[in-house]
Design an enzyme around this catalytic site. Sequence first.
Site, PDB file in Angstrom:
ATOM      1  N   HIS A 308     -23.014  71.289   0.314  1.00  0.00           N
ATOM      2  CA  HIS A 308     -23.364  70.478   1.017  1.00  0.00           C
ATOM      3  C   HIS A 308     -23.465  68.840   0.337  1.00  0.00           C
ATOM      4  O   HIS A 308     -23.892  68.583  -0.278  1.00  0.00           O
ATOM      5  CB  HIS A 308     -24.634  71.226   1.702  1.00  0.00           C
ATOM      6  CG  HIS A 308     -25.538  70.160   2.881  1.00  0.00           C
ATOM      7  ND1 HIS A 308     -25.649  69.592   2.901  1.00  0.00           N
ATOM      8  CD2 HIS A 308     -25.778  70.662   4.411  1.00  0.00           C
ATOM      9  CE1 HIS A 308     -26.160  69.163   3.914  1.00  0.00           C
ATOM     10  NE2 HIS A 308     -25.918  69.884   4.661  1.00  0.00           N
ATOM     11  N   ASP A 365     -23.559  77.208   7.812  1.00  0.00           N
ATOM     12  CA  ASP A 365     -22.672  77.781   8.812  1.00  0.00           C
ATOM     13  C   ASP A 365     -21.845  79.028   7.534  1.00  0.00           C
ATOM     14  O   ASP A 365     -20.844  79.683   8.832  1.00  0.00           O
ATOM     15  CB  ASP A 365     -21.139  76.691   8.803  1.00  0.00           C
ATOM     16  CG  ASP A 365     -21.762  75.575   9.715  1.00  0.00           C
ATOM     17  OD1 ASP A 365     -21.667  74.067   8.787  1.00  0.00           O
ATOM     18  OD2 ASP A 365     -21.915  75.383  10.686  1.00  0.00           O
TER      19      ASP A 365
HETATM   20  C1  SDX Z   1     -22.598  71.102   7.680  1.00  0.00           C
HETATM   21  O1  SDX Z   1     -24.429  66.648   6.653  1.00  0.00           O
HETATM   22  C2  SDX Z   1     -25.208  67.297   6.912  1.00  0.00           C
HETATM   23  O2  SDX Z   1     -26.219  68.284   7.385  1.00  0.00           O
HETATM   24  C3  SDX Z   1     -23.635  68.363   8.087  1.00  0.00           C
HETATM   25  C4  SDX Z   1     -24.747  70.098   8.314  1.00  0.00           C
HETATM   26  C5  SDX Z   1     -25.389  69.758   9.711  1.00  0.00           C
HETATM   27  O3  SDX Z   1     -26.598  70.138   9.857  1.00  0.00           O
HETATM   28  O4  SDX Z   1     -25.485  68.619  10.251  1.00  0.00           O
HETATM   29  O5  SDX Z   1     -25.341  70.562   6.987  1.00  0.00           O
HETATM   30  C6  SDX Z   1     -23.848  70.997   9.155  1.00  0.00           C
HETATM   31  O6  SDX Z   1     -21.200  70.555   8.573  1.00  0.00           O
HETATM   32  C7  SDX Z   1     -22.881  72.003   6.638  1.00  0.00           C
HETATM   33  C8  SDX Z   1     -20.939  71.776   5.991  1.00  0.00           C
HETATM   34  C9  SDX Z   1     -20.151  72.595   6.755  1.00  0.00           C
HETATM   35  N1  SDX Z   1     -18.832  72.562   5.596  1.00  0.00           N
HETATM   36  C10 SDX Z   1     -18.844  73.659   5.174  1.00  0.00           C
HETATM   37  O7  SDX Z   1     -18.978  74.728   5.416  1.00  0.00           O
HETATM   38  C11 SDX Z   1     -16.939  72.981   4.787  1.00  0.00           C
HETATM   39  C12 SDX Z   1     -16.980  73.188   3.107  1.00  0.00           C
HETATM   40  N2  SDX Z   1     -17.851  72.401   2.620  1.00  0.00           N
HETATM   41  C13 SDX Z   1     -17.091  71.067   1.725  1.00  0.00           C
HETATM   42  O8  SDX Z   1     -15.994  70.906   3.053  1.00  0.00           O
HETATM   43  C14 SDX Z   1     -18.151  70.162   1.418  1.00  0.00           C
HETATM   44  O9  SDX Z   1     -19.046  70.908   0.319  1.00  0.00           O
HETATM   45  C15 SDX Z   1     -19.044  69.363   2.436  1.00  0.00           C
HETATM   46  C16 SDX Z   1     -17.843  68.203   3.200  1.00  0.00           C
HETATM   47  C17 SDX Z   1     -19.712  69.864   2.666  1.00  0.00           C
HETATM   48  C18 SDX Z   1     -19.951  68.550   1.580  1.00  0.00           C
HETATM   49  O10 SDX Z   1     -18.918  67.497   0.775  1.00  0.00           O
HETATM   50  P1  SDX Z   1     -19.367  65.741  -0.384  1.00  0.00           P
HETATM   51  O11 SDX Z   1     -20.251  66.312  -0.038  1.00  0.00           O
HETATM   52  O12 SDX Z   1     -18.121  65.140  -0.643  1.00  0.00           O
HETATM   53  O13 SDX Z   1     -18.555  67.004  -1.774  1.00  0.00           O
HETATM   54  P2  SDX Z   1     -17.875  66.652  -2.263  1.00  0.00           P
HETATM   55  O14 SDX Z   1     -16.287  67.265  -1.330  1.00  0.00           O
HETATM   56  O15 SDX Z   1     -17.260  65.497  -2.743  1.00  0.00           O
HETATM   57  O16 SDX Z   1     -17.516  67.889  -3.162  1.00  0.00           O
HETATM   58  C19 SDX Z   1     -18.094  67.809  -4.659  1.00  0.00           C
HETATM   59  C20 SDX Z   1     -17.430  68.841  -5.598  1.00  0.00           C
HETATM   60  C21 SDX Z   1     -15.866  68.377  -5.515  1.00  0.00           C
HETATM   61  O17 SDX Z   1     -15.319  69.076  -6.764  1.00  0.00           O
HETATM   62  P3  SDX Z   1     -14.761  67.519  -7.767  1.00  0.00           P
HETATM   63  O18 SDX Z   1     -14.462  66.880  -7.266  1.00  0.00           O
HETATM   64  O19 SDX Z   1     -16.595  67.581  -8.452  1.00  0.00           O
HETATM   65  O20 SDX Z   1     -14.633  68.499  -8.473  1.00  0.00           O
HETATM   66  O21 SDX Z   1     -17.640  70.401  -5.608  1.00  0.00           O
HETATM   67  C22 SDX Z   1     -16.088  70.679  -4.880  1.00  0.00           C
HETATM   68  C23 SDX Z   1     -15.651  69.409  -4.488  1.00  0.00           C
HETATM   69  O22 SDX Z   1     -13.760  69.918  -4.385  1.00  0.00           O
HETATM   70  N3  SDX Z   1     -16.650  71.511  -3.802  1.00  0.00           N
HETATM   71  C24 SDX Z   1     -15.922  72.378  -2.991  1.00  0.00           C
HETATM   72  C25 SDX Z   1     -16.461  72.595  -1.855  1.00  0.00           C
HETATM   73  N4  SDX Z   1     -17.701  72.322  -1.642  1.00  0.00           N
HETATM   74  C26 SDX Z   1     -17.576  70.702  -2.520  1.00  0.00           C
HETATM   75  N5  SDX Z   1     -14.927  72.867  -3.722  1.00  0.00           N
HETATM   76  C27 SDX Z   1     -14.988  74.170  -2.733  1.00  0.00           C
HETATM   77  N6  SDX Z   1     -14.901  74.988  -2.108  1.00  0.00           N
HETATM   78  C28 SDX Z   1     -15.908  73.777  -1.669  1.00  0.00           C
HETATM   79  N7  SDX Z   1     -17.004  74.256   0.177  1.00  0.00           N
END
Ligand code: SDX
Length: 430
Positions: A308, A365
Amino acid sequence: MSDEKANLHLRDATYDFDVIPANEGNHGINISPLRATSGAVTFDPGFANTAATKSSLTYVNGAEGMLRHRGYRIEDLAEHCTFLEVTYLLLMGELPSRKQLDAWTAEVRVHTLVNEEMKGFFDSFPRSAHPMAILSSATNAISTWYEAYYNPSDPEAVAESAKRLIAKMPTIAAWAYKKSIGQPYIYPRNDLTYVENFLHMMFGLPVEEMDIDPVIAKAMNVLLILHADHGQNASTATVRFVGSTQANLFASVAAGMNALWGPLHGGANQAVIEMLQAIHDDPDATTETYVARAKDKNDPFRLMGFGHRVYKSYDPRARILKGFADEVLSRSGVDDPLMEIANKLEQVALEDDYFVSRNLYPNVDFYSGIIFRALGFPSRMFTVLFALGRLPGWIANWKEMHEDPTTRISRPRQIYIGERTRDFVFIEDR
Ligand code: SDX
């Protein structure tokens, strides 16, 4: 405004900016004069460090895993309120008295029907249409009956628009579902509560009475409350962005729905179930292999429902839903193997340094889809349910923006890294 200043030193000059204190969470640096005084702009991909607005609606403490609406804890609201009660709180700023809640419920109840001509609208979609495509299109479509309420500067018009959106969205959502399964549209019943009415329109049939299980209705009520608002997430920021052009509330909400549909945002609940089902169906898959894939930078797979932008600890909504999932599964008599896979996946991930070091925890989710499934919803309806819950949050943010006299049209800057000016080349010379 405090007297505190932030100083920026750039190219032998120093610039002072006011600090904007927050009641809770991050205070802000008012960089409004930055470009005019320094010629520079900030760069913040994904706006992870940028506040686009001040707001009094929702406070999310990512480190502590706390969520409050107008100061009230989400745990208390989910346990003690109806969804319309939380909708009132977000829109009006205070929890309603019994008299106020009864009046609000009655006001919403009389607008649950959609114009009969909308049936032709639903019929124009193929049965295979994703219900999110129908939901956002129908939101714009119903607005054509309410052009008198488009003006965002007229509080009465805004109140009327808000009421109609909140009242009719369950009907639109249920009719989108009925369309997809070829069943007759079920008209709303104004003797039922908001949530009972939605379940009735979703799962009822014109040939028999439908008994609505109070435990299922309670679960639906909690699920909608848990999705009601969440600060400046992508879909809410979209609603504000579109609304800042003076576009009407229906058009702004429809834009927010389309932003929510993405699998990184509200579409994640559907993606979680598809991920869990893939693990379940793959005889060679284990939770460990999928966790390994999520960690592999060469593999686009992400652990859906994990991570998140704000929560760097357990999403409080996921914590509530995890407990609720067991209750709903046992009540509905569903023995869902995906729940066991989800629990195992969470256990493996939370003991893995890749996830721990990045503060990746289950988000709202991760478990919601399992509950939605147990309640009888198909996975393609999950994001529609998220939108139903988030609707009051979108409206409250749009309303708060228009009530703020400092609101301007949203128009970010850029850092241009393209070609410098060059002479035109005629096609004969290319
Ligand atoms: C919602 O914003 C809100 O409030 C949203 C929400 C709401 O109520 O409106 O809470 C609802 O959208 C919840 C999120 C639902 N999405 C998912 O579950 C999809 C999976 N999650 C990710 O795609 C990700 O965690 C996000 C999109 C939720 C957040 O993305 P960020 O903040 O841009 O984080 P990032 O992509 O920069 O990740 C940081 C690191 C990265 O690795 P490094 O580059 O540091 O090596 O963490 C890794 C990412 O690759 N990472 C994951 C991961 N989520 C982040 N690796 C594997 N699996 C994951 N799910």
